[in-house]
Write an enzyme that holds these catalytic residues in place. Structure first.
Site, PDB file in Angstrom:
ATOM      1  N   LEU A  34       0.879  -1.209   0.088  1.00 35.84           N
ATOM      2  CA  LEU A  34      -0.014  -0.002  -0.087  1.00 35.84           C
ATOM      3  C   LEU A  34       0.757   1.253   0.048  1.00 35.84           C
ATOM      4  O   LEU A  34       0.379   2.310  -0.519  1.00 35.84           O
ATOM      5  CB  LEU A  34      -0.708  -0.021   1.230  1.00 35.84           C
ATOM      6  CG  LEU A  34      -1.979  -1.238   1.226  1.00 35.84           C
ATOM      7  CD1 LEU A  34      -2.721  -1.080   2.617  1.00 35.84           C
ATOM      8  CD2 LEU A  34      -2.692  -1.221   0.220  1.00 35.84           C
ATOM      9  N   GLY A  35       2.013   1.063   0.513  1.00 37.77           N
ATOM     10  CA  GLY A  35       3.210   2.246   0.852  1.00 37.77           C
ATOM     11  C   GLY A  35       4.130   1.966   1.484  1.00 37.77           C
ATOM     12  O   GLY A  35       4.169   1.093   2.099  1.00 37.77           O
ATOM     13  N   LYS A  36       4.838   3.047   1.843  1.00 41.82           N
ATOM     14  CA  LYS A  36       6.130   3.084   2.691  1.00 41.82           C
ATOM     15  C   LYS A  36       6.073   4.165   3.344  1.00 41.82           C
ATOM     16  O   LYS A  36       5.637   5.375   3.324  1.00 41.82           O
ATOM     17  CB  LYS A  36       7.345   2.921   1.798  1.00 41.82           C
ATOM     18  CG  LYS A  36       7.397   1.645   0.810  1.00 41.82           C
ATOM     19  CD  LYS A  36       8.653   1.831   0.082  1.00 41.82           C
ATOM     20  CE  LYS A  36       8.743   0.576  -1.044  1.00 41.82           C
ATOM     21  NZ  LYS A  36       9.811   0.888  -2.120  1.00 41.82           N
ATOM     22  N   GLY A  37       6.838   4.016   4.580  1.00 43.41           N
ATOM     23  CA  GLY A  37       6.839   5.257   5.469  1.00 43.41           C
ATOM     24  C   GLY A  37       7.908   4.922   6.616  1.00 43.41           C
ATOM     25  O   GLY A  37       7.911   3.807   7.198  1.00 43.41           O
ATOM     26  N   GLY A  38       8.946   5.957   6.643  1.00 42.99           N
ATOM     27  CA  GLY A  38       9.998   5.550   7.735  1.00 42.99           C
ATOM     28  C   GLY A  38      10.616   4.153   7.456  1.00 42.99           C
ATOM     29  O   GLY A  38      11.013   3.916   6.471  1.00 42.99           O
ATOM     30  N   ALA A  40       8.945   1.450   7.733  1.00 44.54           N
ATOM     31  CA  ALA A  40       7.900   0.505   7.426  1.00 44.54           C
ATOM     32  C   ALA A  40       7.525   0.426   6.233  1.00 44.54           C
ATOM     33  O   ALA A  40       7.530   1.278   5.116  1.00 44.54           O
ATOM     34  CB  ALA A  40       6.941   0.852   8.315  1.00 44.54           C
ATOM     35  N   LYS A  41       7.089  -1.016   5.580  1.00 45.76           N
ATOM     36  CA  LYS A  41       6.471  -1.227   4.524  1.00 45.76           C
ATOM     37  C   LYS A  41       4.987  -1.430   4.907  1.00 45.76           C
ATOM     38  O   LYS A  41       4.773  -2.279   5.836  1.00 45.76           O
ATOM     39  CB  LYS A  41       7.068  -2.131   3.507  1.00 45.76           C
ATOM     40  CG  LYS A  41       8.200  -1.703   2.760  1.00 45.76           C
ATOM     41  CD  LYS A  41       8.761  -2.878   2.029  1.00 45.76           C
ATOM     42  CE  LYS A  41      10.105  -2.205   1.220  1.00 45.76           C
ATOM     43  NZ  LYS A  41      10.839  -3.484   0.450  1.00 45.76           N
ATOM     44  N   CYS A  42       4.080  -1.046   4.255  1.00 40.83           N
ATOM     45  CA  CYS A  42       2.629  -1.246   4.355  1.00 40.83           C
ATOM     46  C   CYS A  42       1.720  -2.113   3.645  1.00 40.83           C
ATOM     47  O   CYS A  42       1.841  -1.613   2.242  1.00 40.83           O
ATOM     48  CB  CYS A  42       1.691   0.019   4.889  1.00 40.83           C
ATOM     49  SG  CYS A  42       0.103  -0.218   5.345  1.00 40.83           S
ATOM     50  N   ASP A 151       2.359  14.931  14.863  1.00 43.77           N
ATOM     51  CA  ASP A 151       2.809  14.903  13.484  1.00 43.77           C
ATOM     52  C   ASP A 151       1.576  14.915  12.674  1.00 43.77           C
ATOM     53  O   ASP A 151       1.243  14.190  11.628  1.00 43.77           O
ATOM     54  CB  ASP A 151       3.601  13.748  13.081  1.00 43.77           C
ATOM     55  CG  ASP A 151       4.248  13.819  11.658  1.00 43.77           C
ATOM     56  OD1 ASP A 151       4.567  13.030  11.132  1.00 43.77           O
ATOM     57  OD2 ASP A 151       4.238  14.847  11.213  1.00 43.77           O
TER      58      ASP A 151
END
Ligand SMILES: COc1cc(C(=O)NC2CCN(C)CC2)ccc1Nc1cc2c(cn1)c(C)nn2-c1cc(Cl)cc(CCC(N)=O)c1
Length: 303
Positions: A34-38, A40-42, A151
């Protein structure tokens, strides 16, 4: 499987993962990214038994080596797991095995407000009020539990299929141990960072979330954040100097402008409290009970 009581990952294929939770084995099928952030991968994660689909944040332990980063991850999980509110992303479960940490969260099918505002260019004032009510609701709940999100930004305001707000990503959140505690540091760069966090002189507290609400409201109505520039350093200079303008080609009401100006006050104590925002003139305007799905694409026509 080894039916031990710890949550261990059973030996399964690459896309299916089994966790032995004591006598119960939970099997999840990992779906699309679904996406990436920091760190993490989701992915979409489906519980094989219940067929329920979650947003699974998967973090490789090999990337979270420094104690600081591990403590941050533990804090995110601890704070998020302690919350339950209709406008906060529901924390379902968390597991780990030798290589990964898995955080199963409520899936929000319509992604985040960032995609919505990008697609729509800007929102109408009634739509902005509709989202503000739910964001304020969630923040009041968090502040009552001594949690500062720190945030709040369009990318962390997730949307369900029927455009209900779910605040997510507690990676920069902090829990105050006593009421007037002032947080001194924050590691990570909030997008809509408040000036007192940048200056770091007398610490920061709940008022940083009020600042971010002002940035979110400005961005919903104008179509871009108030302090955004091409490089971070200049953005920080503008935030510290409180330099932002209302573009002349976008007309917004005096009430909307007044609320934005009051929340973007450089002095935290002079900002309205969350409870004051409910009584602002802007928030007295009409609030749609719900938004049509078409609001994802175009301005709702006056019914
Ligand atoms: C069906 O639900 C979703 C779909 C999509 C989506 O369509 N992403 C596309 C995938 C294909 N690529 C090419 C474009 C984006 C994106 C997010 C969805 N839902 C969705 C995503 C979710 C959550 C809930 N629900 C939560 C909670 N955390 N995260 C989460 C976590 C990470 Cl680490 C990164 C991202 C992506 C960046 C962002 N802030 O959106 C999201």
């Amino acid at each position: 499987e080894n039916l031990d009581t710890s949550n261990t990952l059973g030996a399964a294929g690459s896309n299916t993962s089994q966790w032995v939770l004591g006598p119960v084995v939970n099997t999840y099928i990992r779906g699309r990214l679904l996406g990436k952030g920091g760190f993490a991968k989701c992915f979409e994660m489906t519980n094989a038994k219940t067929q329920r689909v979650y947003a699974g944040k998967i973090i490789a332990k090999s990337t979270v080596t420094k104690m600081r980063a591990r403590q941050k991850l533990r804090s995110e999980i601890q704070i998020h797991a302690s919350l339950r509110h209709p406008h906060v992303v529901q924390f379902e479960h968390f597991f780990e095995d030798d290589e990964y940490v898995y955080i199963l969260l409520e899936l929000c099918d319509a992604q985040t407000m960032m995609e919505l505002v990008k697609r729509r260019k800007r929102l109408t004032e009634p739509e902005a009020r509709y989202f503000m009510v739910q964001i304020l609701d969630a923040l009041e709940y968090m502040h009552r539990r001594c949690v500062i999100h720190r945030d709040i930004k369009l990318g962390n305001v997730f949307l369900t299929r029927d455009l209900q707000v779910k605040i997510g990503d507690f990676g920069l959140a902090a829990k105050l141990e006593y009421d007037h505690e002032r947080k001194k540091t924050i590691c990570g760069t909030p997008n809509y960072i408040a000036p007192e966090v940048l200056s770091g002189k007398n610490g920061h507290s709940y008022e940083v979330d009020v600042w971010s609400v002002g940035v979110v409201l400005y961005t919903m109505l104008i179509g871009k954040p108030p302090f955004e520039t091409t490089d971070v350093k200049t953005t920080y200079k503008r935030i510290k100097a409180n330099i932002y303008t209302f573009p002349t080609n976008v007309s917004i009401s005096r009430a909307a402008r007044e609320l934005i100006v009051s929340t973007l006050n450089a002095t935290p104590e002079q900002r309205p409290r969350l409870s004051d925002i409910w009584h602002s003139e802007f928030m007295q305007g009409p609030v749609p009970r719900c938004l049509p799905r078409s609001a994802m694409e175009s301005e709702p026509t006056a019914a």
